[in-house]
Design a protein around this motif. Sequence first.
Motif, mmCIF file in Angstrom:
data_model
loop_
_atom_site.group_PDB
_atom_site.id
_atom_site.type_symbol
_atom_site.label_atom_id
_atom_site.label_comp_id
_atom_site.label_asym_id
_atom_site.label_seq_id
_atom_site.Cartn_x
_atom_site.Cartn_y
_atom_site.Cartn_z
ATOM 1 N N LEU A 12 0.822 -1.207 0.000
ATOM 2 C CA LEU A 12 0.000 0.000 0.000
ATOM 3 C C LEU A 12 0.856 1.257 0.000
ATOM 4 C CD1 LEU A 12 -2.908 -1.013 2.406
ATOM 5 C CD2 LEU A 12 -2.998 -0.743 -0.081
ATOM 6 N N SER A 13 1.966 1.236 0.700
ATOM 7 C CA SER A 13 2.875 2.390 0.710
ATOM 8 C C SER A 13 3.497 2.608 -0.665
ATOM 9 C CB SER A 13 3.979 2.189 1.746
ATOM 10 O OG SER A 13 3.428 2.124 3.035
ATOM 11 N N ILE A 14 3.865 1.529 -1.316
ATOM 12 C CA ILE A 14 4.426 1.645 -2.664
ATOM 13 C C ILE A 14 3.379 2.218 -3.608
ATOM 14 C CG2 ILE A 14 5.231 0.307 -4.657
ATOM 15 C CD1 ILE A 14 6.644 -1.540 -2.607
ATOM 16 N N PHE A 15 2.153 1.746 -3.523
ATOM 17 C CA PHE A 15 1.079 2.249 -4.371
ATOM 18 C C PHE A 15 0.790 3.719 -4.057
ATOM 19 C CE2 PHE A 15 -3.444 2.947 -5.338
ATOM 20 C CZ PHE A 15 -3.408 2.679 -6.692
ATOM 21 N N TYR A 16 0.815 4.082 -2.771
ATOM 22 C CA TYR A 16 0.537 5.456 -2.359
ATOM 23 C C TYR A 16 1.546 6.432 -2.953
ATOM 24 C CZ TYR A 16 -0.359 9.414 0.748
ATOM 25 O OH TYR A 16 -0.654 10.659 1.250
ATOM 26 N N PHE A 17 2.818 6.034 -2.981
ATOM 27 C CA PHE A 17 3.871 6.906 -3.492
ATOM 28 C C PHE A 17 4.214 6.624 -4.955
ATOM 29 C CE2 PHE A 17 4.686 7.443 1.071
ATOM 30 C CZ PHE A 17 4.662 8.828 1.109
ATOM 31 N N LEU A 18 3.333 5.976 -5.672
ATOM 32 C CA LEU A 18 3.547 5.695 -7.086
ATOM 33 C C LEU A 18 3.776 6.953 -7.917
ATOM 34 C CD1 LEU A 18 3.656 3.474 -9.258
ATOM 35 C CD2 LEU A 18 1.194 3.788 -9.535
ATOM 36 N N PRO A 19 3.014 8.039 -7.738
ATOM 37 C CA PRO A 19 3.300 9.252 -8.520
ATOM 38 C C PRO A 19 4.718 9.782 -8.296
ATOM 39 C CG PRO A 19 1.128 9.418 -7.548
ATOM 40 C CD PRO A 19 1.783 8.199 -6.958
ATOM 41 N N PHE A 20 5.176 9.769 -7.066
ATOM 42 C CA PHE A 20 6.536 10.222 -6.783
ATOM 43 C C PHE A 20 7.562 9.307 -7.438
ATOM 44 C CE2 PHE A 20 10.280 9.583 -4.023
ATOM 45 C CZ PHE A 20 10.931 10.770 -4.300
ATOM 46 N N ALA A 21 7.343 8.004 -7.391
ATOM 47 C CA ALA A 21 8.281 7.056 -7.998
ATOM 48 C C ALA A 21 8.363 7.260 -9.509
ATOM 49 C CB ALA A 21 7.861 5.625 -7.675
ATOM 50 N N ILE A 22 7.237 7.516 -10.148
ATOM 51 C CA ILE A 22 7.225 7.761 -11.587
ATOM 52 C C ILE A 22 7.988 9.041 -11.909
ATOM 53 C CG2 ILE A 22 5.738 8.364 -13.532
ATOM 54 C CD1 ILE A 22 3.651 6.428 -12.317
ATOM 55 N N ASN A 38 1.998 14.634 -3.096
ATOM 56 C CA ASN A 38 1.636 13.254 -2.819
ATOM 57 C C ASN A 38 1.618 12.968 -1.320
ATOM 58 O OD1 ASN A 38 2.918 10.075 -4.091
ATOM 59 N ND2 ASN A 38 0.971 10.587 -3.220
ATOM 60 N N LEU A 39 2.579 13.505 -0.599
ATOM 61 C CA LEU A 39 2.673 13.261 0.839
ATOM 62 C C LEU A 39 1.523 13.911 1.602
ATOM 63 C CD1 LEU A 39 4.375 12.102 3.182
ATOM 64 C CD2 LEU A 39 5.533 14.312 3.257
ATOM 65 N N PHE A 40 1.228 15.173 1.290
ATOM 66 C CA PHE A 40 0.254 15.917 2.079
ATOM 67 C C PHE A 40 -1.183 15.801 1.581
ATOM 68 C CE2 PHE A 40 4.239 18.317 2.930
ATOM 69 C CZ PHE A 40 4.338 17.956 4.264
ATOM 70 N N LEU A 41 -1.384 15.611 0.276
ATOM 71 C CA LEU A 41 -2.751 15.522 -0.251
ATOM 72 C C LEU A 41 -3.057 14.195 -0.921
ATOM 73 C CD1 LEU A 41 -3.160 19.089 -1.774
ATOM 74 C CD2 LEU A 41 -4.022 18.224 0.403
ATOM 75 N N GLY A 42 -2.101 13.281 -0.912
ATOM 76 C CA GLY A 42 -2.317 11.989 -1.545
ATOM 77 C C GLY A 42 -3.374 11.145 -0.868
ATOM 78 N N VAL A 49 -4.544 11.606 -7.623
ATOM 79 C CA VAL A 49 -4.712 11.619 -9.079
ATOM 80 C C VAL A 49 -3.990 12.818 -9.691
ATOM 81 C CG1 VAL A 49 -6.408 11.864 -10.938
ATOM 82 C CG2 VAL A 49 -6.840 10.274 -9.072
ATOM 83 N N VAL A 50 -4.075 13.978 -9.053
ATOM 84 C CA VAL A 50 -3.374 15.167 -9.566
ATOM 85 C C VAL A 50 -1.862 14.913 -9.578
ATOM 86 C CG1 VAL A 50 -2.794 17.577 -9.054
ATOM 87 C CG2 VAL A 50 -5.175 16.801 -8.958
ATOM 88 N N ALA A 51 -1.338 14.324 -8.520
ATOM 89 C CA ALA A 51 0.095 14.019 -8.479
ATOM 90 C C ALA A 51 0.469 13.009 -9.554
ATOM 91 C CB ALA A 51 0.475 13.481 -7.093
ATOM 92 N N LEU A 52 -0.374 12.033 -9.789
ATOM 93 C CA LEU A 52 -0.101 11.030 -10.821
ATOM 94 C C LEU A 52 -0.113 11.650 -12.211
ATOM 95 C CD1 LEU A 52 0.379 8.042 -11.477
ATOM 96 C CD2 LEU A 52 -2.099 7.790 -11.675
ATOM 97 N N VAL A 53 -1.107 12.479 -12.492
ATOM 98 C CA VAL A 53 -1.184 13.130 -13.803
ATOM 99 C C VAL A 53 0.008 14.052 -13.997
ATOM 100 C CG1 VAL A 53 -2.509 14.800 -15.171
ATOM 101 C CG2 VAL A 53 -3.680 12.912 -14.013
ATOM 102 N N TRP A 54 0.375 14.784 -12.963
ATOM 103 C CA TRP A 54 1.519 15.691 -13.028
ATOM 104 C C TRP A 54 2.805 14.911 -13.305
ATOM 105 C CZ3 TRP A 54 2.984 19.361 -8.401
ATOM 106 C CH2 TRP A 54 3.865 20.346 -8.843
ATOM 107 N N ALA A 55 2.945 13.740 -12.684
ATOM 108 C CA ALA A 55 4.141 12.930 -12.894
ATOM 109 C C ALA A 55 4.186 12.343 -14.299
ATOM 110 C CB ALA A 55 4.193 11.806 -11.863
ATOM 111 N N LEU A 56 3.034 12.023 -14.857
ATOM 112 C CA LEU A 56 2.983 11.407 -16.180
ATOM 113 C C LEU A 56 2.990 12.409 -17.329
ATOM 114 C CD1 LEU A 56 0.382 8.585 -15.515
ATOM 115 C CD2 LEU A 56 2.843 8.328 -15.860
ATOM 116 N N LYS A 57 2.659 13.661 -17.015
ATOM 117 C CA LYS A 57 2.572 14.687 -18.050
ATOM 118 C C LYS A 57 3.944 14.955 -18.668
ATOM 119 C CE LYS A 57 1.309 19.481 -18.605
ATOM 120 N NZ LYS A 57 1.468 20.708 -17.913
#
Length: 62
Positions: A12-22, A38-42, A49-57
């Motif tokens: 679950l921790s790995i999934f939670y920080f997936l945007p940061f890892a990407i 990701n840490l404060f609003l994830g 989702v915003v962190a994930l989109v930002w990481a993938l953009k």
Amino acid sequence: MRLFFAVLITLLSIFYFLPFAIAFNKKRANTGAIFALNLFLGWSLIGWVVALVWALKEERII
């Protein structure tokens, strides 16, 4: 049973920080900001989702 919970929390921790890892693997210039978001609003689905989109953009070079 303890091992199960340890593995579950790890996954679950790995999934939670997936945007940061990407972002880290793509060597984004704003990796620190993505981590902070990701840490404060994830915990909210919207923040994650915003962190994930930002990481993938794709980054635009001006």
